[in-house]
Write a protein that holds these residues in place. Structure first.
Motif, PDB file in Angstrom:
ATOM      1  N   PHE A  90      15.214   8.862   3.556  1.00 35.00           N
ATOM      2  CA  PHE A  90      15.296  10.312   4.851  1.00 35.00           C
ATOM      3  C   PHE A  90      13.973   9.923   5.145  1.00 35.00           C
ATOM      4  O   PHE A  90      14.334  11.005   6.695  1.00 35.00           O
ATOM      5  CB  PHE A  90      14.410  11.911   3.433  1.00 35.00           C
ATOM      6  CG  PHE A  90      15.146  11.595   2.499  1.00 35.00           C
ATOM      7  CD1 PHE A  90      16.091  12.239   2.538  1.00 35.00           C
ATOM      8  CD2 PHE A  90      14.465  11.536   1.170  1.00 35.00           C
ATOM      9  CE1 PHE A  90      17.023  12.703   1.154  1.00 35.00           C
ATOM     10  CE2 PHE A  90      15.328  11.828   0.483  1.00 35.00           C
ATOM     11  CZ  PHE A  90      16.628  12.360   0.251  1.00 35.00           C
ATOM     12  N   GLY A  91      14.028   8.826   5.950  1.00 37.16           N
ATOM     13  CA  GLY A  91      13.004   8.487   7.748  1.00 37.16           C
ATOM     14  C   GLY A  91      11.871   8.408   7.421  1.00 37.16           C
ATOM     15  O   GLY A  91      10.926   8.415   8.145  1.00 37.16           O
ATOM     16  N   LYS A  92      11.254   8.610   6.560  1.00 41.69           N
ATOM     17  CA  LYS A  92       9.800   8.616   6.088  1.00 41.69           C
ATOM     18  C   LYS A  92       9.363   7.124   5.271  1.00 41.69           C
ATOM     19  O   LYS A  92       9.881   6.445   4.695  1.00 41.69           O
ATOM     20  CB  LYS A  92       9.370   9.837   4.807  1.00 41.69           C
ATOM     21  CG  LYS A  92       9.863  11.475   5.185  1.00 41.69           C
ATOM     22  CD  LYS A  92       9.155  12.359   4.190  1.00 41.69           C
ATOM     23  CE  LYS A  92       9.987  14.499   4.762  1.00 41.69           C
ATOM     24  NZ  LYS A  92       8.948  14.957   3.643  1.00 41.69           N
ATOM     25  N   ILE A  93       7.730   7.210   5.226  1.00 38.79           N
ATOM     26  CA  ILE A  93       7.344   6.187   5.378  1.00 38.79           C
ATOM     27  C   ILE A  93       6.809   6.111   3.834  1.00 38.79           C
ATOM     28  O   ILE A  93       6.375   6.888   3.179  1.00 38.79           O
ATOM     29  CB  ILE A  93       5.952   5.965   5.836  1.00 38.79           C
ATOM     30  CG1 ILE A  93       6.290   6.350   7.551  1.00 38.79           C
ATOM     31  CG2 ILE A  93       5.445   4.803   5.258  1.00 38.79           C
ATOM     32  CD1 ILE A  93       5.423   5.664   8.777  1.00 38.79           C
ATOM     33  N   SER A  94       7.459   4.992   2.549  1.00 35.28           N
ATOM     34  CA  SER A  94       7.392   5.161   1.390  1.00 35.28           C
ATOM     35  C   SER A  94       6.338   4.008   1.720  1.00 35.28           C
ATOM     36  O   SER A  94       5.416   4.906   0.123  1.00 35.28           O
ATOM     37  CB  SER A  94       8.888   4.981   0.280  1.00 35.28           C
ATOM     38  OG  SER A  94       8.909   3.887   1.355  1.00 35.28           O
ATOM     39  N   ARG A  95       6.191   3.366   2.169  1.00 30.29           N
ATOM     40  CA  ARG A  95       4.787   2.693   1.564  1.00 30.29           C
ATOM     41  C   ARG A  95       4.297   1.571   2.918  1.00 30.29           C
ATOM     42  O   ARG A  95       5.596   1.688   3.909  1.00 30.29           O
ATOM     43  CB  ARG A  95       4.927   1.267   0.266  1.00 30.29           C
ATOM     44  CG  ARG A  95       6.183   1.099   0.408  1.00 30.29           C
ATOM     45  CD  ARG A  95       6.715  -0.079  -1.639  1.00 30.29           C
ATOM     46  NE  ARG A  95       7.893  -1.001  -0.799  1.00 30.29           N
ATOM     47  CZ  ARG A  95       9.262  -0.415  -1.124  1.00 30.29           C
ATOM     48  NH1 ARG A  95       9.316   1.179  -0.969  1.00 30.29           N
ATOM     49  NH2 ARG A  95      10.476  -1.306  -0.912  1.00 30.29           N
ATOM     50  N   ASN A 108       0.519  -1.008  -0.001  1.00 27.30           N
ATOM     51  CA  ASN A 108       0.275  -0.110  -0.623  1.00 27.30           C
ATOM     52  C   ASN A 108       0.937   1.177  -0.350  1.00 27.30           C
ATOM     53  O   ASN A 108       2.196   1.571   0.268  1.00 27.30           O
ATOM     54  CB  ASN A 108      -0.968  -0.003   1.499  1.00 27.30           C
ATOM     55  CG  ASN A 108      -1.924  -0.784   1.158  1.00 27.30           C
ATOM     56  OD1 ASN A 108      -1.197  -2.185   1.430  1.00 27.30           O
ATOM     57  ND2 ASN A 108      -3.187  -0.816   1.341  1.00 27.30           N
ATOM     58  N   SER A 109      -0.043   2.732  -0.551  1.00 29.02           N
ATOM     59  CA  SER A 109       1.257   3.587  -0.158  1.00 29.02           C
ATOM     60  C   SER A 109       1.108   4.737   0.951  1.00 29.02           C
ATOM     61  O   SER A 109       0.540   3.517   2.003  1.00 29.02           O
ATOM     62  CB  SER A 109       0.240   4.734  -1.036  1.00 29.02           C
ATOM     63  OG  SER A 109      -0.810   4.346  -0.832  1.00 29.02           O
ATOM     64  N   ALA A 110       1.988   5.361   1.299  1.00 28.47           N
ATOM     65  CA  ALA A 110       1.890   5.317   2.648  1.00 28.47           C
ATOM     66  C   ALA A 110       1.162   5.811   3.493  1.00 28.47           C
ATOM     67  O   ALA A 110       0.974   5.935   4.433  1.00 28.47           O
ATOM     68  CB  ALA A 110       2.457   6.836   2.574  1.00 28.47           C
ATOM     69  N   ASP A 111       0.147   6.223   2.496  1.00 28.43           N
ATOM     70  CA  ASP A 111      -0.999   6.937   3.364  1.00 28.43           C
ATOM     71  C   ASP A 111      -2.530   6.021   3.286  1.00 28.43           C
ATOM     72  O   ASP A 111      -3.515   6.474   3.578  1.00 28.43           O
ATOM     73  CB  ASP A 111      -1.641   8.037   2.693  1.00 28.43           C
ATOM     74  CG  ASP A 111      -1.888   8.065   1.576  1.00 28.43           C
ATOM     75  OD1 ASP A 111      -1.762   7.321   0.731  1.00 28.43           O
ATOM     76  OD2 ASP A 111      -2.524   9.331   0.848  1.00 28.43           O
ATOM     77  N   LEU A 112      -2.079   4.891   2.611  1.00 30.35           N
ATOM     78  CA  LEU A 112      -3.412   3.783   2.234  1.00 30.35           C
ATOM     79  C   LEU A 112      -4.080   3.636   1.283  1.00 30.35           C
ATOM     80  O   LEU A 112      -5.043   3.174   1.084  1.00 30.35           O
ATOM     81  CB  LEU A 112      -3.744   3.070   3.836  1.00 30.35           C
ATOM     82  CG  LEU A 112      -2.737   3.003   4.893  1.00 30.35           C
ATOM     83  CD1 LEU A 112      -3.799   2.265   5.607  1.00 30.35           C
ATOM     84  CD2 LEU A 112      -1.588   1.480   4.626  1.00 30.35           C
ATOM     85  N   SER A 113      -3.895   4.843   0.804  1.00 30.07           N
ATOM     86  CA  SER A 113      -5.131   5.501   0.120  1.00 30.07           C
ATOM     87  C   SER A 113      -5.314   4.627  -1.553  1.00 30.07           C
ATOM     88  O   SER A 113      -6.056   5.019  -2.182  1.00 30.07           O
ATOM     89  CB  SER A 113      -4.785   7.240  -0.682  1.00 30.07           C
ATOM     90  OG  SER A 113      -3.970   7.382  -1.156  1.00 30.07           O
ATOM     91  N   GLU A 114      -3.948   4.047  -1.362  1.00 31.86           N
ATOM     92  CA  GLU A 114      -3.688   3.538  -2.476  1.00 31.86           C
ATOM     93  C   GLU A 114      -3.270   2.276  -2.642  1.00 31.86           C
ATOM     94  O   GLU A 114      -2.404   1.988  -1.789  1.00 31.86           O
ATOM     95  CB  GLU A 114      -2.810   4.361  -3.071  1.00 31.86           C
ATOM     96  CG  GLU A 114      -2.529   3.310  -5.061  1.00 31.86           C
ATOM     97  CD  GLU A 114      -1.397   4.474  -6.440  1.00 31.86           C
ATOM     98  OE1 GLU A 114      -1.196   3.808  -6.898  1.00 31.86           O
ATOM     99  OE2 GLU A 114      -1.382   5.441  -5.702  1.00 31.86           O
TER     100      GLU A 114
END
Length: 943
Positions: A547-552, A463-469
């Motif tokens: 960069f420490g951000k959630i990618s998926r 899933n995408s980082a925000d679970l929208s996809e």
């Protein structure tokens, strides 16, 4: 501007043609001729205008230049117009009728100024021939001749129009042939002007339509030249015909008007030319003044351009340096047939190879294509042509083989530009060999991943980082959820629709925490499309970028329905077991392998009152009755030695000091090595059962004597009842026989003294007495059936039914009845009683089919299989008068009849007798029927 006017003229011509065609079909005179006494426009004429106007419109449409189909259609329509005019001229010239004049509609012989009904006038046909030819020539860009033919048609149409205006029939009527209609001449004028304007930039029309002085003057004078002579001549004719002025004055007036108009035109032209001349002089003076300062401005501008050129050269050198240092190739392709590269930046050296002796000279030719794989060359040209057609950039990947024999991948991007009016393609080429290798490795890795993901039973998803996809979901989703993967790709939240409503809020909450970075590990329920509930174990983890951000997010969903069902079943079983212990009067216990209580036994303590210290080990024996302890110990030790089931009956003392009987049962729990791990058992209170057994034993001792007494009492009662029945039967029959006998004597001896009403009454008295006798016989039979002693033997129902059927048929041979009796229907029962039952049922069927021709009576059997047993159902059905199903509950009651005695005779006892016989055989009887649709009687017998 001319193009727009031409399209409007073409549309006007098409509309006139359509209106006239509609007028012919609807037979509306006003639509065929402007005024009723005027000549009508013929159907073929209107069709010609429709074709010619369409051809002219297509030629002037925007699609004409880019669509060859439009040109073809326009030319074909023009040829049809030529053929239409030429065919009509041939008919006039050779005085023949080719049948084209009234092929669509019929015109009457009384048409105005028409020699041949439906045929257009000769001048109309000539105009069509000329205008059709003009349209064809225009399509092939022969403008001079096309404009000449259009002008000729314009003149003929103008003459016809003037004839109508000034009422000169010879202008439009070629006597004695057909005449040109008024709206025909108007349509020709519109069409001719449209054709002339179509080629206004070609042929001799370009002089008139030119924006130079001559063209401007011509456009201003032509309307006056065309309109004024017609007006002047018309005025002369009007005054001449009406005798307002004599001819000398008319000529004088005509000359004066010519002088005034022509003089005015000369003055207007002179004024216009003088204005133009003055403007030219002013421009010349301004030009002379500008020339004086031009040299100074040129020198100044030259100095500015030199500075600009120098700056441009410096910028070009800087740009060239930057380009040559780029890790790629900046290129330029020339606009030849194969788009060869004519310029390359120095970046090609790093891509193609080292600049060794002789190699640089070969590179200097910029024959870059030699390094490209031959099979990749066509797709480069295809990409370039597609980009040029769509006016976009192109991007293409292809391979090259360097001078050292190394295969490399290149990526090229280019765009079309124009330099000094010359078409070029400029762009950038970079090496992507490492990228392609990485891409290939990634693809191989992805294939392995897909091979694994798409063949496991778990649902793997990305899933995408925000679970929208949803980026990927494995095929197991379709198997577990019961819906297609495409649906969840289209609507990533659709999987939530299947989540059990009690778990919805929980799942939404953990998903929100997952977006914040908290891993998800939970269980929930879904309802698949087949309505089944599935338990899902979900584990989802966030994947972080550099960069420490959630990618998926990556997760796995496992169907744990079977495990959950086992857990739930185990839990329910434990709850049932616990509830059972609490609900029953049993004492539950467990011991070690030697039979000792090593843990507190709550159930034993609750019943006996012994504490754990009092029943620990073997002390539990103290609660047993002293007489039962030795026997119990022996049985218990024997079960321990044999590792077998322990069963024993003994008395146990409760907390109140009362001994109660118990049935004790213990089961050994065996280890894998065959040894006993522990014993589990229960003590069931059987005190009441023991007391019942003692009471039953006492009752059995006196039962045989009571049965003998009761049997003797029943036998005596049956004898008394039989004697009473005989007495009642004898006492009732005697007066009935007297009533019947005396009534018969009266009818025989005094028939001549009785009127018809008296005879009718006596006949009814006899019938009632006879029916009373039948009723007594049926009641006696019913009582005997109830009391008769039964003898069970093997009975053939089919044979009995055949005998009854034969007797009924012999008694009434005139009836047509079809008997369908299934053979060899063998049962166990009393043959005498079963014969009575069949006689009543078959007699019923025989009676109620008396009004049917042919009648049908059937005896059959139905094999019925139920959960508890298999049995046979016997059916007697007929196609007779039937009965109302709503009264079926009355059918087997004594004295209940569903038909009147006048319709069908009877006493209402027969079916009640059948029910008692079947019930005595341990069976059941029922019926179904339809009014006037027959009846079926079903019965079963105990096996």
């Amino acid at each position: 501007m001319a193009n727009q006017i031409t399209q409007k003229l073409a549309v006007a011509t098409i509309l006139i043609g359509c209106i006239v065609i509609l007028g012919w079909f609807l037979d509306i005179s006003l639509m065929k001729s402007i005024v009723p006494e005027f000549v009508t426009m013929k159907f073929n004429t209107a069709l010609g205008f429709l074709l010619a106007g369409t051809s002219l419109f297509l030629y002037n449409s925007n699609r004409y230049q880019s669509d060859s189909k439009s040109k073809t259609i326009s030319t074909l329509l023009a040829i049809l117009v030529i053929l239409l005019g030429l065919t009509t001229l041939i008919q006039y010239s050779f005085k023949i009728d080719l049948g084209i004049d009234q092929i669509f509609v019929k015109e009457t012989e009384t048409a105005v100024n028409t020699s041949h009904p439906g045929r257009m006038a000769p001048n109309t046909a000539i105009c069509f021939f000329w205008l059709g030819s003009s349209l064809v020539l225009t399509n092939y860009r022969k403008f001079d001749l096309a404009q000449l033919l259009a002008s000729a048609s314009f003149i003929i149409a103008l003459i016809g129009f003037v004839g109508y205006v000034f009422n000169i029939s010879s202008f439009y009527y070629v006597a004695p042939l057909s005449a040109m209609a008024l709206h025909t001449s108007i349509s020709f004028l519109l069409l001719s002007v449209g054709i002339l304007l179509t080629g206004s930039q070609h042929g001799w029309m370009q002089e008139i339509m030119s924006y130079r002085l001559g063209g401007t003057i011509a456009r201003r004078l032509i309307p006056v030249i065309v309109i004024f002579p017609i007006f002047n001549s018309g005025f002369f004719l009007f005054t001449y015909k009406t005798n307002l002025l004599n001819i000398e004055i008319c000529f004088l007036f005509l000359a004066i008007m010519d002088v005034l108009v022509l003089g005015g035109m000369v003055w207007y032209s002179a004024k216009f030319i003088n204005q133009i001349d003055q403007e030219n002089k002013n421009l010349q003076q301004e030009l002379a003044e500008n020339n004086e300062t031009l040299e100074d401005r040129v020198n100044k501008r030259k100095q500015e351009l030199e500075k600009i050129n120098q700056a441009l050269e410096d910028s070009r050198n800087q740009l060239s340096t930057i380009i040559n240092t780029l890790p790629g190739i900046v290129f330029s392709r020339s606009a030849n047939y194969d788009w060869p590269i004519e310029k390359l930046s120095d970046g090609y050296l790093a891509i193609i190879g080292d600049c060794e002796q002789g190699v640089c000279e070969k590179y200097s030719d910029f024959d870059f294509r030699k390094f490209i794989f031959p099979e990749d060359v066509p797709k480069i040209f295809t990409a370039i042509e597609t980009a040029l057609n769509n006016h976009t950039t192109y991007e293409i990947e292809y391979r090259i083989l360097t001078a050292s024999g190394q295969e490399k991948w290149l990526w090229e991007k280019g765009i079309e530009i124009f330099i000094n009016g010359q078409q070029k393609i400029q762009g950038f080429i970079t090496e992507i060999t490492s990228f392609k290798e990485t891409q290939s490795a990634l693809k191989a890795s992805e294939n392995k991943f897909r091979e694994l993901a798409e063949n496991i039973d778990q649902v793997f998803h990305v899933n995408s980082a925000d679970l929208s996809e949803i980026l990927y979901i494995s095929p197991a989703y379709e198997k577990i959820w019961g819906v297609s993967r495409e649906s969840v790709y289209e609507d990533p939240q659709s999987w939530l629709n299947s989540v059990h409503e009690d778990d919805q809020e929980h799942i939404k909450a953990v998903c929100q925490r997952l977006i914040q970075g908290e891993p998800l590990k939970t269980e929930y329920r879904i309802i698949s499309t087949d309505g089944k509930i599935h338990w899902i174990s979900a584990r989802v983890f966030p994947i972080y970028d550099q960069f420490g951000k959630i990618s998926r997010h990556v997760g796995v969903g496992t169907d744990i329905t079977e495990r959950k069902q086992v857990e739930i079943a185990l839990k329910e079983s434990e709850e049932r077991y616990s509830s059972l212990i609490k609900a029953t009067a049993q004492v539950i216990w467990t011991t070690d392998a030697t039979g000792q209580f090593i843990t507190p036994q709550d159930s034993w303590k609750a019943f006996t009152g012994q504490s754990f210290s009092e029943h620990q080990g073997w002390k539990w024996q103290n609660a047993l009755h002293p007489d039962d302890r030795e026997f119990t110990k022996r049985i218990w030790l024997q079960a321990l030695e044999n590792r077998s089931l322990y069963e024993n009956e003994c008395r146990i003392c409760n907390r109140n000091g009362e001994y109660r009987y118990f049935w004790v049962r213990g089961v050994p729990i065996i280890n894998h090595d065959g040894s006993i791990r522990e014993w589990v058992g229960a003590c069931t209170d059987i005190t009441e059962r023991k007391q019942d057994v003692l009471e039953i034993k006492e009752l059995n001792e006196t039962l045989e004597e009571r049965v003998k007494q009761r049997t003797a009492q029943l036998a005596a009662a049956n004898k008394e009842l039989e004697a009473f029945s005989y007495s009642v039967s004898h006492d009732l029959r005697a007066p009935l026989r007297g009533i019947d006998g005396f009534s018969k004597t009266l009818l025989e001896r005094y028939a001549d003294k009785l009127d018809d009403r008296g005879k009718h009454y006596l006949t009814r008295v006899r019938a009632c007495s006879q029916r009373m006798g039948e009723l007594i016989d049926d009641i006696l039979q019913l009582s005997r059936v109830t009391r008769a002693e039964m003898e069970f033997t093997r009975v053939n129902l089919s044979a009995i039914a055949q005998e009854i059927a034969q007797e009924l048929s012999e008694n009434e041979p005139q009836r047509q009845v079809e008997w369908l009796i299934t053979p060899n229907l063998l049962v166990q029962g009393d043959p005498r009683l079963l014969r009575i039952a069949l006689e009543n049922l078959l007699n019923n069927a025989w009676k109620f089919t008396s009004k049917k021709t042919p009648a049908k009576i059937e005896l059959n059997v139905i094999n019925t299989v139920s959960e508890n047993r298999d049995y046979k159902t016997y059916v007697i059905s007929d196609n007779g008068d039937g009965f109302d199903q709503s009264y079926v509950h009355k059918l087997f009651q004594a004295f209940q009849r569903l038909h009147s005695g006048e319709e069908f005779p009877g006493t209402g006892i027969g079916l009640a007798t059948v029910k008692r016989i079947i019930n005595r055989h341990g069976g059941d009887v029922w019926a179904t029927g339809v009014v006037a649709g027959g009846a079926s009687f079903y019965f079963t017998l105990r096996n």
